[in-house]
Design an enzyme around this catalytic site. Structure first.
Site, PDB file in Angstrom:
ATOM      1  N   LYS A 277     -28.464  12.200  -3.285  1.00 35.23           N
ATOM      2  CA  LYS A 277     -29.300  12.922  -4.822  1.00 35.23           C
ATOM      3  C   LYS A 277     -30.941  12.872  -5.090  1.00 35.23           C
ATOM      4  O   LYS A 277     -30.561  11.834  -5.011  1.00 35.23           O
ATOM      5  CB  LYS A 277     -28.250  12.918  -6.585  1.00 35.23           C
ATOM      6  CG  LYS A 277     -26.661  13.262  -5.841  1.00 35.23           C
ATOM      7  CD  LYS A 277     -26.243  13.376  -7.082  1.00 35.23           C
ATOM      8  CE  LYS A 277     -25.065  13.621  -6.551  1.00 35.23           C
ATOM      9  NZ  LYS A 277     -24.108  14.928  -5.909  1.00 35.23           N
ATOM     10  N   ASP A 289     -17.850  11.684 -11.988  1.00 37.85           N
ATOM     11  CA  ASP A 289     -17.698  11.893 -11.082  1.00 37.85           C
ATOM     12  C   ASP A 289     -15.893  11.755 -11.052  1.00 37.85           C
ATOM     13  O   ASP A 289     -15.887  12.200 -10.449  1.00 37.85           O
ATOM     14  CB  ASP A 289     -18.770  11.845 -10.312  1.00 37.85           C
ATOM     15  CG  ASP A 289     -18.358  13.073  -9.175  1.00 37.85           C
ATOM     16  OD1 ASP A 289     -18.122  14.588  -9.491  1.00 37.85           O
ATOM     17  OD2 ASP A 289     -18.925  12.568  -7.819  1.00 37.85           O
ATOM     18  N   GLU A 351     -18.524  15.175  -0.820  1.00 38.79           N
ATOM     19  CA  GLU A 351     -17.766  14.034  -0.989  1.00 38.79           C
ATOM     20  C   GLU A 351     -16.222  14.220  -1.264  1.00 38.79           C
ATOM     21  O   GLU A 351     -15.695  13.686  -1.364  1.00 38.79           O
ATOM     22  CB  GLU A 351     -18.048  13.207  -1.719  1.00 38.79           C
ATOM     23  CG  GLU A 351     -17.961  12.385  -2.351  1.00 38.79           C
ATOM     24  CD  GLU A 351     -19.535  13.588  -3.554  1.00 38.79           C
ATOM     25  OE1 GLU A 351     -19.568  14.205  -2.914  1.00 38.79           O
ATOM     26  OE2 GLU A 351     -18.510  13.142  -4.465  1.00 38.79           O
ATOM     27  N   ARG A 353     -13.833  16.483  -2.253  1.00 43.35           N
ATOM     28  CA  ARG A 353     -13.497  17.813  -1.528  1.00 43.35           C
ATOM     29  C   ARG A 353     -12.480  16.457  -0.353  1.00 43.35           C
ATOM     30  O   ARG A 353     -11.445  16.604  -0.102  1.00 43.35           O
ATOM     31  CB  ARG A 353     -13.418  18.492  -0.709  1.00 43.35           C
ATOM     32  CG  ARG A 353     -15.004  18.459   0.263  1.00 43.35           C
ATOM     33  CD  ARG A 353     -15.435  19.240  -0.086  1.00 43.35           C
ATOM     34  NE  ARG A 353     -16.985  19.537  -1.229  1.00 43.35           N
ATOM     35  CZ  ARG A 353     -17.577  21.117  -1.361  1.00 43.35           C
ATOM     36  NH1 ARG A 353     -17.639  22.331   0.157  1.00 43.35           N
ATOM     37  NH2 ARG A 353     -18.346  21.644  -1.772  1.00 43.35           N
TER      38      ARG A 353
HETATM   39  N1  BES Z   1     -20.334  15.351  -7.631  1.00 36.10           N
HETATM   40  C1  BES Z   1     -20.881  16.206  -7.720  1.00 36.10           C
HETATM   41  C2  BES Z   1     -20.760  17.786  -8.071  1.00 36.10           C
HETATM   42  C3  BES Z   1     -21.435  17.433  -9.850  1.00 36.10           C
HETATM   43  C4  BES Z   1     -22.644  18.168  -9.287  1.00 36.10           C
HETATM   44  C5  BES Z   1     -20.480  17.706 -10.528  1.00 36.10           C
HETATM   45  C6  BES Z   1     -23.528  17.984 -10.548  1.00 36.10           C
HETATM   46  C7  BES Z   1     -21.220  17.592 -11.840  1.00 36.10           C
HETATM   47  C8  BES Z   1     -22.640  17.836 -12.099  1.00 36.10           C
HETATM   48  C9  BES Z   1     -20.449  16.664  -6.082  1.00 36.10           C
HETATM   49  O1  BES Z   1     -20.094  15.418  -4.915  1.00 36.10           O
HETATM   50  C10 BES Z   1     -20.970  17.594  -5.096  1.00 36.10           C
HETATM   51  O2  BES Z   1     -22.140  16.022  -4.781  1.00 36.10           O
HETATM   52  N2  BES Z   1     -21.482  18.370  -4.649  1.00 36.10           N
HETATM   53  C11 BES Z   1     -22.688  18.757  -3.758  1.00 36.10           C
HETATM   54  C12 BES Z   1     -21.897  19.648  -2.926  1.00 36.10           C
HETATM   55  C13 BES Z   1     -22.621  20.398  -2.557  1.00 36.10           C
HETATM   56  C14 BES Z   1     -23.460  19.640  -1.525  1.00 36.10           C
HETATM   57  C15 BES Z   1     -22.004  21.934  -1.556  1.00 36.10           C
HETATM   58  C16 BES Z   1     -23.383  19.881  -5.227  1.00 36.10           C
HETATM   59  O3  BES Z   1     -22.357  20.917  -5.928  1.00 36.10           O
HETATM   60  O4  BES Z   1     -24.290  19.805  -5.223  1.00 36.10           O
HETATM   61 ZN    ZN Z   2     -18.963  14.214  -6.626  1.00 32.25          ZN
HETATM   62 MN    MN Z   3     -21.026  14.452  -4.368  1.00 33.82          MN
END
Ligand code: BES
Ligand code: ZN
Ligand code: MN
Length: 501
Positions: A277, A289, A351, A353
């Site tokens: 991230k 999360d 991750e 999913r």
């Molecule tokens: N835990 C995150 C989703 C999330 C993002 C929750 C912001 C709360 C606030 C998840 O694991 C994630 O990183 N999702 C990615 C998916 C992408 C790589 C397809 C996302 O949403 O950017």
């Molecule tokens: Zn996540």
């Molecule tokens: Mn993630």
């Protein structure tokens, strides 16, 4: 905090009439509009001076607007006038917000016993009582566990809900259980990632099981390996903390009519993995999360205390961290889930999913009637629906309706989103059965479609993306700033209604 219902009204109470209420703060609701009869009635009760004061302070009775008036030497020593907005828009949700605002004003005034009189005419009395009581208790929640020198705070010891019809008190039945469930979830979500580890979630499940006599199965890494949970363990392998697979079971006393599985995403920290991230992606907030797991554990606690009849509930969490190390998965790795499906990990940050895939396969092997998963799954869902509304995906119309109606009565919001099957194309892989990540547009939809591949055809399933709703920066209504405990009340109400689908 002791919360009770009384038929006495605030006037009678303030006039010292017998009725059993003798608190130090009285909160009364007023609708917007100078000529609204409620305002005149208030002036009649408390005198022209009050009318003049409302004018002088420009009290418009906007929803949640509060005016506290100190009355030295007489009881109640604080009068709180609570704005209710326009009468046409007044519903149980508005009642919730008004009750929360009044409770905060009472604490600010240093009250120990609040009398709360809000109009419930035209609303269902028991749900009104439940909404007011929950709002008061949950709005006053404070978490100072991680401060070395907690600030001293006034405690509201007692709350009397005034002017209610006989029978309305039945709305208080699940109050303690539900609020304690929400508070448990809030506490878990707010805990930093060095405290709320996978082991900590497992220990929390253990203590719920012990206190409420639930059955607990804890699977360690070897046992998950034996079940072929390659997707979940792939995510876990980058962390030095061992994964914990949690299965908590509530069995009702009598016959079982419905079997339900609740699955919660339990990433105690999501760094993104090698798709790390970056700035602005809120990496420092990724302790939340595990909001899905907090919601299902909170619901387990509430159900364990409420003990509803006829429904058996399985709570499942594949807890782990998504970290970086020499042993972490690479972008491009192919993992095999416990149903034999192979997944090309084109993005290690998708991750949740992967962990849910194996958790859903495990849940479906229990042959439940219905599975509901809750997950802070996608940033795309936050973009689509914001902080106040969670996304709901399900192929079943009746399940969608039942969950939306449970959420409405719980003061939580769900919005049904499409499971557009043509978007499955976005998950096609050249090397494996599927990729874990589709294109950016419609990202929360492809995430839901990915999960659907791990749900057995004969099991009704719904997915809630709670990425936006688990945390509130500013706080709103009965949610103080921080962790909201979102999902607990919706799940508990749905299950106590018999978990219809
Ligand atoms: N835990 C995150 C989703 C999330 C993002 C929750 C912001 C709360 C606030 C998840 O694991 C994630 O990183 N999702 C990615 C998916 C992408 C790589 C397809 C996302 O949403 O950017
Ligand atoms: Zn996540
Ligand atoms: Mn993630």
């Amino acid at each position: 905090m002791d919360i009770r219902c009384l038929e006495t009204t605030g006037v009678a109470a303030a006039a010292g009439a017998p009725g059993g209420w003798e608190g130090d703060a009285l909160a009364l609701g007023v609708f917007a509009g100078d000529d609204h009869p409620g305002r005149a009635a208030l002036v009649e009760r408390f005198g022209a001076d009050l009318g003049a004061l409302l004018e002088q302070r420009r009290f418009q009775a906007k929803p949640g607007q509060c005016l506290s008036i100190d009355r030295l030497g007489i009881l109640p020593s604080t009068l709180i006038v609570v704005g209710l907005g326009e009468p046409a828009g007044f519903d149980v949700a508005a009642l919730r917000n008004a009750a929360a605002a009044a409770a905060k004003a009472a604490v600010a005034a240093g009250a120990g016993h609040l009398g709360l009189e809000l109009p419930v005419e035209g609303l269902e009395p028991q749900s009104s009582v439940a909404a007011m009581a929950e709002a008061v208790r949950l709005a006053l929640y404070v978490d100072q566990r991680f401060r070395s020198d907690p600030e001293p705070r006034n405690e509201l010891a007692q709350v009397s809900l005034l002017g209610l019809p006989a029978g309305a008190a039945a709305g208080l039945a699940g109050l303690e259980a539900d609020c304690a469930g929400v508070e448990l979830a809030r506490g878990l979500v707010a805990s930093p990632p060095n405290v709320a580890t996978p082991l900590h979630l497992a220990e929390t499940a253990e203590s719920i099981a012990r206190e409420f006599d639930l059955e607990l199965r804890l699977l360690d890494m070897e046992e998950c390996e034996a079940l072929g949970m390659g997707a979940y363990l792939g995510v876990a392998q980058g962390s030095s903390l061992p994964p914990k697979f949690i299965h908590l079971i509530y069995r009702p006393a009598g016959p079982v009519h419905r079997r339900v599985a609740l699955v919660g995403k339990g990433l105690t920290f999501d760094s993104g993995g090698y798709n790390l991230k970056t700035a602005g992606s809120q990496i420092e907030m990724m302790k939340y999360d595990m909001g899905g797991s907090a919601a299902v554990l909170g619901a387990a606690r509430a159900l364990g205390q409420r003990r509803p009849e006829g429904v058996e509930v399985h709570v499942i969490v594949a807890a782990c961290e998504n970290m970086i190390s020499g042993g972490a998965i690479h972008p491009g790795d192919v993992l095999t889930a416990s149903n034999g499906k192979t997944i090309e990990v084109n993005n290690t940050d998708a991750e949740g999913r992967l962990t849910l895939a194996d958790a859903l396969v495990y849940a479906c092997r229990l042959e439940p009637d219905v599975v509901v998963d809750l997950a802070t799954l996608t940033g795309a869902c936050v973009i689509a629906l914001g902080e106040e509304i969670a996304g709901l995906w399900t192929p079943e119309d009746r399940l969608a309706e039942a969950l939306v109606s449970a959420a409405n009565s719980a003061g939580e919001s769900l919005w049904r989103m499409p499971l557009r099957s043509s978007y499955r194309e976005g998950l096609k892989s050249h090397v494996a059965d599927m990729k874990n990540t589709g294109p950016r547009p419609g990202g929360s939809i492809t995430a839901a479609l990915f999960l659907q591949d791990f749900v057995a055809r004969d099991v009704a399933w719904a997915h809630l993306d709670i990425a936006g709703t688990v945390w509130s920066d500013k706080g709103r209504g009965s949610d103080p700033a921080g962790a909201t405990g979102f999902g607990v009340r919706t799940l508990v109400r749905w299950i106590c209604a018999g978990a219809p689908s």
